[in-house]
Design an enzyme around this catalytic site. Sequence first.
Site, PDB file in Angstrom:
ATOM      1  N   SER A 253     -44.606   5.340 -32.692  1.00 24.85           N
ATOM      2  CA  SER A 253     -44.240   4.874 -34.170  1.00 24.85           C
ATOM      3  C   SER A 253     -43.052   5.658 -34.630  1.00 24.85           C
ATOM      4  CB  SER A 253     -45.448   5.341 -34.829  1.00 24.85           C
ATOM      5  OG  SER A 253     -45.888   6.587 -34.519  1.00 24.85           O
TER       6      SER A 253
ATOM      7  N   TYR B 253     -45.032  -8.283 -18.601  1.00 22.87           N
ATOM      8  CA  TYR B 253     -45.044  -8.255 -20.086  1.00 22.87           C
ATOM      9  C   TYR B 253     -46.204  -8.978 -20.574  1.00 22.87           C
ATOM     10  CZ  TYR B 253     -44.163  -7.761 -25.240  1.00 22.87           C
ATOM     11  OH  TYR B 253     -44.342  -7.631 -26.389  1.00 22.87           O
TER      12      TYR B 253
HETATM   13  N1  LIG Z   1     -40.038  -6.388 -30.968  1.00 23.88           N
HETATM   14  C1  LIG Z   1     -40.607  -7.247 -31.082  1.00 23.88           C
HETATM   15  O1  LIG Z   1     -39.971  -8.517 -31.049  1.00 23.88           O
HETATM   16  C2  LIG Z   1     -41.996  -7.605 -30.673  1.00 23.88           C
HETATM   17  C3  LIG Z   1     -42.632  -8.885 -30.718  1.00 23.88           C
HETATM   18  C4  LIG Z   1     -44.275  -8.834 -30.486  1.00 23.88           C
HETATM   19  C5  LIG Z   1     -44.791  -7.888 -30.028  1.00 23.88           C
HETATM   20  N2  LIG Z   1     -44.212  -6.642 -30.153  1.00 23.88           N
HETATM   21  C6  LIG Z   1     -44.899  -5.469 -29.896  1.00 23.88           C
HETATM   22  O2  LIG Z   1     -44.712  -4.433 -30.906  1.00 23.88           O
HETATM   23  C7  LIG Z   1     -44.924  -3.129 -30.121  1.00 23.88           C
HETATM   24  C8  LIG Z   1     -43.706  -2.338 -30.698  1.00 23.88           C
HETATM   25  O3  LIG Z   1     -42.398  -2.861 -30.478  1.00 23.88           O
HETATM   26  P1  LIG Z   1     -41.003  -2.351 -30.939  1.00 23.88           P
HETATM   27  O4  LIG Z   1     -40.209  -3.404 -30.481  1.00 23.88           O
HETATM   28  O5  LIG Z   1     -41.253  -2.188 -32.230  1.00 23.88           O
HETATM   29  O6  LIG Z   1     -41.044  -1.089 -29.897  1.00 23.88           O
HETATM   30  P2  LIG Z   1     -39.958  -0.086 -29.864  1.00 23.88           P
HETATM   31  O7  LIG Z   1     -38.727  -0.398 -30.849  1.00 23.88           O
HETATM   32  O8  LIG Z   1     -39.211  -0.354 -28.474  1.00 23.88           O
HETATM   33  O9  LIG Z   1     -40.377   1.375 -30.096  1.00 23.88           O
HETATM   34  C9  LIG Z   1     -41.287   1.889 -28.951  1.00 23.88           C
HETATM   35  C10 LIG Z   1     -41.786   3.186 -29.442  1.00 23.88           C
HETATM   36  O10 LIG Z   1     -42.779   3.679 -28.253  1.00 23.88           O
HETATM   37  C11 LIG Z   1     -42.636   4.914 -28.206  1.00 23.88           C
HETATM   38  N3  LIG Z   1     -42.816   5.174 -27.038  1.00 23.88           N
HETATM   39  C12 LIG Z   1     -42.405   4.559 -25.696  1.00 23.88           C
HETATM   40  N4  LIG Z   1     -42.714   5.135 -24.611  1.00 23.88           N
HETATM   41  C13 LIG Z   1     -43.841   5.706 -25.047  1.00 23.88           C
HETATM   42  C14 LIG Z   1     -44.859   6.609 -24.316  1.00 23.88           C
HETATM   43  N5  LIG Z   1     -45.207   6.316 -22.982  1.00 23.88           N
HETATM   44  N6  LIG Z   1     -45.836   7.294 -25.268  1.00 23.88           N
HETATM   45  C15 LIG Z   1     -45.472   7.337 -26.671  1.00 23.88           C
HETATM   46  N7  LIG Z   1     -44.490   6.771 -27.283  1.00 23.88           N
HETATM   47  C16 LIG Z   1     -43.851   5.900 -26.466  1.00 23.88           C
HETATM   48  C17 LIG Z   1     -41.011   5.079 -28.718  1.00 23.88           C
HETATM   49  O11 LIG Z   1     -40.647   6.485 -29.071  1.00 23.88           O
HETATM   50  P3  LIG Z   1     -39.922   7.439 -28.020  1.00 23.88           P
HETATM   51  O12 LIG Z   1     -38.713   6.994 -27.485  1.00 23.88           O
HETATM   52  O13 LIG Z   1     -39.772   8.691 -29.086  1.00 23.88           O
HETATM   53  O14 LIG Z   1     -41.075   7.714 -26.826  1.00 23.88           O
HETATM   54  C18 LIG Z   1     -40.733   4.153 -29.891  1.00 23.88           C
HETATM   55  O15 LIG Z   1     -41.496   4.823 -30.842  1.00 23.88           O
HETATM   56  C19 LIG Z   1     -45.074  -3.244 -28.734  1.00 23.88           C
HETATM   57  O16 LIG Z   1     -46.267  -3.256 -28.420  1.00 23.88           O
HETATM   58  C20 LIG Z   1     -44.191  -4.605 -28.515  1.00 23.88           C
HETATM   59  O17 LIG Z   1     -44.850  -5.155 -27.462  1.00 23.88           O
HETATM   60  C21 LIG Z   1     -42.711  -6.406 -30.469  1.00 23.88           C
END
Ligand SMILES: NC(=O)c1ccc[n+]([C@@H]2O[C@H](COP(=O)([O-])OP(=O)(O)OC[C@H]3O[C@@H](n4cnc5c(N)ncnc54)[C@H](OP(=O)(O)O)[C@@H]3O)[C@@H](O)[C@H]2O)c1
Length: 264
Positions: free
Chosen positions: A15, A154
């Site tokens: 988050s 994924y």
């Molecule tokens: N973006 C889209 O269009 C989309 C669409 C559908 C679903 N989703 C889902 O929504 C969720 C969030 O996606 P997002 O695009 O917002 O992600 P994001 O911007 O890539 O953010 C990823 C987050 O996860 C943290 N992180 C990564 N590896 C980690 C680990 N091993 N332990 C703890 N924290 C970790 C990162 O922080 P640090 O770098 O500080 O670790 C960052 O806060 C995901 O499950 C994704 O599959 C996304």
Amino acid sequence: MRLDLSGKTALVTGSTQGIGWAIAAGLARSGARVGVNGRGADTVNAGVERLRAEVTGADVVAVPADVATDEGAAAVTEALPDVDILVNNLGIFEATPALEITDAQWRRYFEVNVLAAVRLTRAYLPGMTARGWGRVQYIASDSAVVIPAEMIHYGMTKTALLAVSRGFAKEAAGTGVTVNSVIAGPTHTGGVEDFVYQLVDRSLPWDEAQREFMRRHRPQSLLQRLIEPEEIANLVVYLSSAQASATTGAAVRVDGGYVDAILP
Ligand SMILES: NC(=O)c1ccc[n+]([C@@H]2O[C@H](COP(=O)([O-])OP(=O)(O)OC[C@H]3O[C@@H](n4cnc5c(N)ncnc54)[C@H](OP(=O)(O)O)[C@@H]3O)[C@@H](O)[C@H]2O)c1
């Protein structure tokens, strides 16, 4: 409807940015004490500071840990022993041709996107059921239903989350704890703007660029624009509330109509 989460403690994995940060902010705005999680102390602290700056009076706890490991999960449960609202948001994604996804990638995707969430559910569900109230959510994706050819590893993890969610909802039956998954659609997060501008005319202003992108590359979206992270967060905050007490074992869509189906 006034959603009041005061007195509740929430943990949102992954988050520090993107959808997870918006969920943490939404929960904090509704009065919950919120654990912000990411791997590094610096990114977590930055996420916490931003949240305090944007949400007056936010009660936020920094929980730096790699929750994809046993040690990371243990550190989180030590920092936040009692969680009422667990949002398993963490998820990684990347494009890889189907036949080139290695065994190591398959395992890593399962460990980060599925097992991390299962481990935390196992840690927190007993406390929730003992207290007679709790909310567990898994952030899934349209890719759970419409498996993308360029990232089936994924898609596999997101389909698995729907099963995990339904299964744990059965485990929590009759306890006052609800367990649901949220099917998020294409969302306007960090790298997405760059990605959009790789595919459409760079001179277009963002609003036009994203509409052009959706028209040409995501025509099945009924929203015809990317979803804002706050729009995903709104559903998660509702599902976290007392008012959502009769929604459990469900996969709820906030996908802009992307999945061409009546049921998820
Ligand atoms: N973006 C889209 O269009 C989309 C669409 C559908 C679903 N989703 C889902 O929504 C969720 C969030 O996606 P997002 O695009 O917002 O992600 P994001 O911007 O890539 O953010 C990823 C987050 O996860 C943290 N992180 C990564 N590896 C980690 C680990 N091993 N332990 C703890 N924290 C970790 C990162 O922080 P640090 O770098 O500080 O670790 C960052 O806060 C995901 O499950 C994704 O599959 C996304």
